[in-house]
Design a protein around this motif. Structure first.
Motif, PDB file in Angstrom:
ATOM      1  N   ALA A  31      37.887  28.108  43.496  1.00 28.70           N
ATOM      2  CA  ALA A  31      38.678  29.045  42.687  1.00 28.70           C
ATOM      3  C   ALA A  31      39.965  28.395  42.202  1.00 28.70           C
ATOM      4  O   ALA A  31      40.403  28.628  41.068  1.00 28.70           O
ATOM      5  CB  ALA A  31      38.977  30.311  43.479  1.00 28.70           C
ATOM      6  N   GLN A  75      28.583  26.913  41.461  1.00 34.49           N
ATOM      7  CA  GLN A  75      29.654  26.841  40.479  1.00 34.49           C
ATOM      8  C   GLN A  75      29.590  25.448  39.887  1.00 34.49           C
ATOM      9  O   GLN A  75      29.555  24.450  40.607  1.00 34.49           O
ATOM     10  CB  GLN A  75      31.021  27.119  41.114  1.00 34.49           C
ATOM     11  N   ILE A  96      36.119  33.084  42.649  1.00 43.35           N
ATOM     12  CA  ILE A  96      34.718  32.682  42.697  1.00 43.35           C
ATOM     13  C   ILE A  96      34.021  33.558  43.731  1.00 43.35           C
ATOM     14  O   ILE A  96      34.462  33.645  44.872  1.00 43.35           O
ATOM     15  CB  ILE A  96      34.584  31.196  43.099  1.00 43.35           C
ATOM     16  N   HIS A  97      32.925  34.193  43.332  1.00 42.20           N
ATOM     17  CA  HIS A  97      32.215  35.090  44.243  1.00 42.20           C
ATOM     18  C   HIS A  97      30.801  34.615  44.562  1.00 42.20           C
ATOM     19  O   HIS A  97      30.208  35.065  45.528  1.00 42.20           O
ATOM     20  CB  HIS A  97      32.158  36.504  43.655  1.00 42.20           C
ATOM     21  N   THR A  98      30.250  33.748  43.716  1.00 39.66           N
ATOM     22  CA  THR A  98      28.867  33.315  43.886  1.00 39.66           C
ATOM     23  C   THR A  98      28.760  31.798  43.750  1.00 39.66           C
ATOM     24  O   THR A  98      29.679  31.142  43.259  1.00 39.66           O
ATOM     25  CB  THR A  98      27.950  33.966  42.835  1.00 39.66           C
ATOM     26  N   VAL A  99      27.637  31.274  44.190  1.00 35.75           N
ATOM     27  CA  VAL A  99      27.311  29.870  43.965  1.00 35.75           C
ATOM     28  C   VAL A  99      25.955  29.823  43.284  1.00 35.75           C
ATOM     29  O   VAL A  99      25.190  30.784  43.394  1.00 35.75           O
ATOM     30  CB  VAL A  99      27.283  29.063  45.287  1.00 35.75           C
ATOM     31  N   THR A 141      35.177  25.479  50.324  1.00 40.40           N
ATOM     32  CA  THR A 141      35.087  26.940  50.307  1.00 40.40           C
ATOM     33  C   THR A 141      35.139  27.462  48.873  1.00 40.40           C
ATOM     34  O   THR A 141      35.543  26.742  47.949  1.00 40.40           O
ATOM     35  CB  THR A 141      36.236  27.579  51.097  1.00 40.40           C
ATOM     36  N   LYS A 142      34.762  28.720  48.712  1.00 43.06           N
ATOM     37  CA  LYS A 142      34.876  29.361  47.392  1.00 43.06           C
ATOM     38  C   LYS A 142      36.329  29.391  46.950  1.00 43.06           C
ATOM     39  O   LYS A 142      36.627  29.285  45.760  1.00 43.06           O
ATOM     40  CB  LYS A 142      34.297  30.767  47.439  1.00 43.06           C
ATOM     41  N   GLU A 143      37.248  29.517  47.906  1.00 44.51           N
ATOM     42  CA  GLU A 143      38.677  29.515  47.580  1.00 44.51           C
ATOM     43  C   GLU A 143      39.105  28.161  47.010  1.00 44.51           C
ATOM     44  O   GLU A 143      39.911  28.107  46.085  1.00 44.51           O
ATOM     45  CB  GLU A 143      39.507  29.869  48.818  1.00 44.51           C
TER      46      GLU A 143
END
Length: 87
Positions: free
Chosen positions: A49, A61, A56-59, A44-46
């Protein structure tokens, strides 16, 4: 140097980042890369992060030698700054 890209195959910038890493690897400019397809690997973005140390809001990364670089634009600039592209 080793590159890790977190992304989704439905994301055009993720695909571009993967192609750039493939190009760099095939020309011996990086030691290798790993593309992590977030949905299929349950990332996940979490999760990212926590590693990046910021939200993190976008991919995609992208990490180079475990250092967070950012998204495709930042990775592309990193490659240019390090003069990794062949002339």
């Amino acid at each position: 140097m080793f590159v890790v890209i977190f992304g989704r195959m439905s994301c055009p910038f993720c695909v571009r980042a993967k192609h750039l890493a493939e190009h760099l690897e095939s020309n011996g400019k990086i030691d290798g890369y790993r593309y992590v397809d977030m949905p299929s690997e349950g990332v996940t973005k979490e999760d990212i992060a926590k590693t990046a140390g910021k939200p993190i809001h976008t991919v995609p990364q992208i990490f180079v030698d475990q250092q967070h670089v950012g998204g495709f634009t930042e990775f592309d600039q990193f490659v240019r700054d390090k003069q990794l592209m062949a002339s």
